[in-house]
Enzyme design. Structure first.
Site, PDB file in Angstrom:
ATOM      1  CG  HIS A   2     -73.168  28.403 -10.532  1.00 41.33           C
ATOM      2  ND1 HIS A   2     -72.274  29.326 -10.045  1.00 41.33           N
ATOM      3  CD2 HIS A   2     -72.960  27.262  -9.844  1.00 41.33           C
ATOM      4  CE1 HIS A   2     -71.551  28.763  -9.092  1.00 41.33           C
ATOM      5  NE2 HIS A   2     -71.928  27.513  -8.952  1.00 41.33           N
ATOM      6  CG  ASP A  55     -66.607  24.937 -10.958  1.00 42.11           C
ATOM      7  OD1 ASP A  55     -67.169  24.224 -10.108  1.00 42.11           O
ATOM      8  OD2 ASP A  55     -66.614  26.182 -10.924  1.00 42.11           O
TER       9      ASP A  55
END
Length: 338
Positions: free
Chosen positions: A185, A255
């Site tokens: 992330h 993702d």
């Protein structure tokens, strides 16, 4: 009905705004994804999923969510029970293999009861990543364990439970996120391990489940395969590993394109994802400027992409006739055993 574009979109809040409604109508994402910010009460979630579908004129448009259990559970008590993480299911499996597989199936079947009544049809589960000691907690206890064969077996049971409930699973994160030592992330993980070692561990659960209809990519560099690009934007990883070695011919989605493991602005990232051979770009955050950037560069779904989308759309089955109360009692009874 207009043709869909090759992306999945989030939205900002509990209802869709007029701007979002107009954007979805014009840009026609294939599907939608919900996060915690979209979750209020049951009737609100059902209204939101219906309005998302209505915005693109497709009553069957997929609506996805990450409902794993543990810390990755977007819908929480009191709307649904708090489910255990993957590691807890793995622990049951290590004590008793058959009980562990039953627990994995039951939890997914209960997810399907919870989610289908709200209009959610795809759960981004199972997590097939195989962590190693010392790796980032971004996977951590979301994983079923450290044995790739066990991960494959438990993952297959979890996927089967969703399908029994009329939903579809998404395997993640292809071809394996377990060795990441940083959180993708925020930073780009780099895995410097020979292909042969990856094939014996990280790739193995995905090979075992290669016939599933949907998978999600990992934002990770595997230097043995492509030292320059993470799997999500690597044509070499997609061609040689995901489609080649693993043998996955299902619908491959990225993702979240917003994650900072990826380089460049959102438009450049989306271009890279499509150029690498992924089928769909996932954009999660509901930020309109970013959504515009994605929609500008993704193609209309056609060719192999359309074939895979149609396989997913044909893959939903009628839920089985399971008794929810009985299954919930059985599952919760397993959790009380020391």
């Amino acid at each position: 009905m207009s043709e869909s574009k090759a992306f999945i979109s989030g939205c900002k809040g509990l209802t869709i705004t007029p701007d979002e409604k107009a954007f979805f109508a014009d840009e026609r994402p294939w599907g939608f994804i919900l996060f915690g910010r979209n979750i209020g009460e049951a009737s609100q979630i059902a209204d939101l999923t219906a309005s998302l579908r209505d915005s693109i004129g497709n009553p069957d448009a997929p609506v996805l969510i990450d409902q794993e259990g543990g810390r990755v559970q977007r819908i929480r008590p009191p709307l649904v029970q708090q489910y255990p993480n993957g590691a807890a299911i793995g622990e049951i499996y290590r004590r008793d293999r058959e009980q562990g597989l039953r627990a994995a199936w039951l939890m997914s079947r209960l997810h399907a009861f919870d989610l289908m009544r709200l209009g959610i049809t795809i759960d981004c589960l199972p997590v097939l990543d195989v962590p190693i000691e010392g790796s980032s907690e971004v996977i951590g206890n979301r994983a079923y364990g450290y044995d790739p064969h066990a991960v494959a077996e438990i993952g297959a049971a979890a996927a089967a439970g969703l399908k029994a409930g009329g939903m579809l699973p998404v395997m993640k994160h292809m071809p394996g996120h377990g060795r990441a030592f940083v959180d993708s992330h925020h930073k780009l993980p780099v895995v410097d391990v020979p292909f042969e070692e990856l094939a014996k561990s990280d790739f193995l659960p995905f090979v075992a489940m290669k016939d599933e209809l949907m998978g999600m990519s990992a934002h990770i560099v595997f230097t043995a395969i492509d030292p320059h690009n993470p799997a999500t934007t690597s044509a070499k990883v997609v061609r040689d590993v995901i489609r080649g070695h693993i043998g996955f011919d299902g619908l491959l989605m990225s993702d979240d394109v917003s994650m900072n493991a990826l380089a460049g602005n959102i438009e450049e990232r989306a271009r890279g994802i499509i150029a690498a051979g992924l089928d769909l770009v996932l954009h999660c955050h509901g930020i309109m400027d970013e959504m515009d950037q994605v929609a500008r560069v993704v193609p209309v779904i056609a060719g192999d992409r359309l074939r895979r989308v149609q396989a997913v759309e044909a893959g939903f089955a009628r839920p089985d006739a399971s008794d929810e109360t009985a299954l919930r009692d059985e599952f919760n009874g397993m959790l009380t055993i020391a």
